[in-house]
Design an enzyme around this catalytic site. Structure first.
Site, PDB file in Angstrom:
ATOM      1  N   ASP A 191     -10.573   8.535  11.670  1.00  0.00           N
ATOM      2  CA  ASP A 191      -9.459   9.302  11.119  1.00  0.00           C
ATOM      3  C   ASP A 191      -9.659  10.805  11.363  1.00  0.00           C
ATOM      4  O   ASP A 191     -10.782  11.305  11.316  1.00  0.00           O
ATOM      5  CB  ASP A 191      -9.366   9.007   9.619  1.00  0.00           C
ATOM      6  CG  ASP A 191      -8.196   9.682   8.951  1.00  0.00           C
ATOM      7  OD1 ASP A 191      -7.067   9.504   9.429  1.00  0.00           O
ATOM      8  OD2 ASP A 191      -8.415  10.374   7.945  1.00  0.00           O
ATOM      9  N   GLU A 242      -8.256   8.812  16.145  1.00  0.00           N
ATOM     10  CA  GLU A 242      -6.945   9.186  15.593  1.00  0.00           C
ATOM     11  C   GLU A 242      -6.734  10.659  15.920  1.00  0.00           C
ATOM     12  O   GLU A 242      -7.199  11.549  15.205  1.00  0.00           O
ATOM     13  CB  GLU A 242      -6.939   8.919  14.088  1.00  0.00           C
ATOM     14  CG  GLU A 242      -5.553   9.067  13.443  1.00  0.00           C
ATOM     15  CD  GLU A 242      -5.261  10.483  12.998  1.00  0.00           C
ATOM     16  OE1 GLU A 242      -4.568  11.214  13.755  1.00  0.00           O
ATOM     17  OE2 GLU A 242      -5.717  10.866  11.918  1.00  0.00           O
ATOM     18  N   ASP A 246       1.088   6.023   7.283  1.00  0.00           N
ATOM     19  CA  ASP A 246       1.599   7.303   6.778  1.00  0.00           C
ATOM     20  C   ASP A 246       3.048   7.562   7.187  1.00  0.00           C
ATOM     21  O   ASP A 246       3.610   8.595   6.816  1.00  0.00           O
ATOM     22  CB  ASP A 246       0.740   8.459   7.300  1.00  0.00           C
ATOM     23  CG  ASP A 246      -0.589   8.581   6.574  1.00  0.00           C
ATOM     24  OD1 ASP A 246      -0.663   8.159   5.401  1.00  0.00           O
ATOM     25  OD2 ASP A 246      -1.547   9.086   7.175  1.00  0.00           O
TER      26      ASP A 246
END
Length: 496
Positions: free
Chosen positions: A295, A342, A395
């Protein structure tokens, strides 16, 4: 370093599985969903972090980087093992099967797990102590942290009134281990139950040829056993309070930026011992997942540091991160894990060079491709094989929500670019657009295959309440839906 093979998968959190006990668990529904993935000709199941959640219920703000979430322990399996009776698990677990009631879980599930501990500990003692020994690097501090947290009415450790235990002093830790011995044993036993159920699910997935994709948040929560027990690895003051906290700067989407508030790592200190903390952390993830998404990957290149106490992210500044010094070690050390970067957001030339040097596949998001406010590098014709394509992530809005709420010109661009028509439908046309791309991996949220709207959105960044609650209804993952997905998967040679 292992690379992804061409394939496709579905994103669905464990918590989003159907169950009669208020939240998805590692019970029958998890096995049923793996069977659904097989029938749908999928290769990957992407989930969200499975650590114990705290205030806000976010899986990205866990009490531990190593522990499992007690809410995900399946109660029916505990009944089958004789650790609980059917009477122990009866009652109200929430009225809405499409929504997790975290408040109710907070009130009910710990008490039920206490009964399992009291009735099962003697039976499991030998296996339990083996588990404790195998996890001695993190489990004792985590269990002590949770027991002390209960002792002080669940407040954050930075507010604990006893300075000795707040600062993790050896003498204080020893004293509280004696005072709270039974509570500590309970928290260790709950982890034993979680990992026993997790390992069975993962073994079943492996048997069926399904690979599990997990997510590694770059930062850890301030209110975590990680920061409390090893403060030397974070930029804290002499009282163990953050000096700098995490976030991202203002941009066209947010005038104030995003203030995440996690403590910033002391990268120099971590470098001194060869990033041992990170090697231990990824080692913990290796037990859970086959593939790991890193992430906020750009934060390893350079990160936005905000003065602790600020109310917005505006006064932060960029600081160099560890870069390839860390990532190179991790990819070399963990040669059996496939990593995904990511890399969403604005990428500077430095970050692009970092991604290229890492040799990790980056991410493309179709919903971002058609944002007419600025040029996009997410259009499918710009993809390379060595990347991952998502219609949307946890998200993002679901496709139905995006269709209803996005700017008209964005939707028209998507229709024009992908040749969307009424016969195939907007949602399935968007999915087809990603499925047909050259990206090695294609992932769709289960909510989009179910054509669900705004109520099914998993997370809306910047909105602190009402997130992480989506649950799939028990009859949603039908055989006919699986066959439809399987047909498209075969057409674009993403099959198993």
């Amino acid at each position: 370093m292992k690379r992804l093979k061409r394939g496709s998968g579905i994103l669905l959190a464990i918590s989003s599985l159907p169950s009669p006990y208020g939240i998805g668990t590692l019970g029958k529904a998890a096995y049923d969903f793996i069977d659904f993935l097989v029938e749908a000709n999928q290769t990957y199941w992407q989930i969200l972090p499975v650590g114990p959640t705290g205030f806000g219920d976010s899986p990205y703000a866990s009490f531990s980087s190593f522990a499992g979430n007690p809410y995900l322990i399946d109660l029916d399996l505990l009944v089958e093992e004789g650790l609980l009776s059917t009477e122990d698990i009866e009652g109200d677990w929430g009225e809405d099967p499409a929504c997790v009631d975290y408040g109710l879980l907070y009130q009910k599930k710990p008490a039920v797990l206490r009964k399992a501990f009291e009735q099962g500990f003697s039976k499991d003692k030998e296996a339990f102590y083996t588990f404790v020994k195998e996890n001695e690097g993190w489990l004792p501090d985590y269990a002590l942290f949770m027991a002390v947290k209960d002792h002080f009415d669940s407040v954050s450790w930075v507010e604990w009134p006893d300075e000795g235990i707040r600062l993790h002093k050896e003498e204080a830790c020893a004293s509280y281990r004696e005072l709270l011995a039974n509570d500590i044993l309970f928290y260790e036993y709950v982890q034993f139950l979680f990992f026993k159920q997790w390992e069975a699910v993962k073994a079943y997935a492996k048997e069926k040829g399904i690979l599990i994709i997990g997510d590694l948040p770059i930062y850890v929560a301030l209110d975590s056993a990680d920061v409390w027990s090893e403060p030397e690895y974070f930029q804290l003051d002499s009282d163990n309070r953050p000096v700098w906290v995490s976030g991202v700067p203002p941009d066209s989407f947010s005038a104030d930026g995003q203030l995440w508030g996690n403590p910033i790592y002391d990268w120099e200190r971590m470098r001194e011992d060869g990033y041992g903390w990170w090697i231990r952390r990824i080692g913990g993830m290796e037990k859970l997942y086959d593939i790991l998404r890193l992430d906020h990957f750009r934060g390893f290149s350079d990160y936005w540091a905000i003065p602790a106490g600020d109310k917005t992210a505006m006064n932060g500044h960029w600081v160099d991160g560890p870069g390839m010094d860390l990532i190179g070690r991790l990819t070399g050390w963990f040669s059996n894990i496939t990593f995904i970067a990511e890399d969403l957001g604005y990428l500077t030339p430095k970050v692009r060079a970092f991604l290229e040097a890492s040799e990790l596949p980056g991410m493309k998001v179709l919903e971002f491709a058609f944002d007419t406010r600025e040029p996009s590098n997410y259009m499918p014709h710009t993809y390379i094989n060595h990347c991952t394509c998502y219609v949307g992530t946890h998200d993002n809005a679901t496709l139905m929500q995006w269709k209803e709420e996005a700017a008209t010109e964005d939707i028209e661009l998507a229709k024009r670019y992908l040749g969307l028509n009424e016969e195939e439908g907007f949602v399935w046309g968007m999915i087809l657009g990603g499925m047909s791309s050259v990206a090695d991996l294609f992932v769709t949220q289960m909510q989009d295959y179910l054509e669900l709207g705004a109520d099914a959105r998993m997370n809306a960044p910047g909105i602190p309440e009402g997130n992480w609650r989506f649950r799939m209804k028990a009859d949603a993952a039908t055989s006919s839906l699986a066959k439809k997905i399987a047909s498209m998967t075969a057409l674009y040679e993403r099959g198993r």
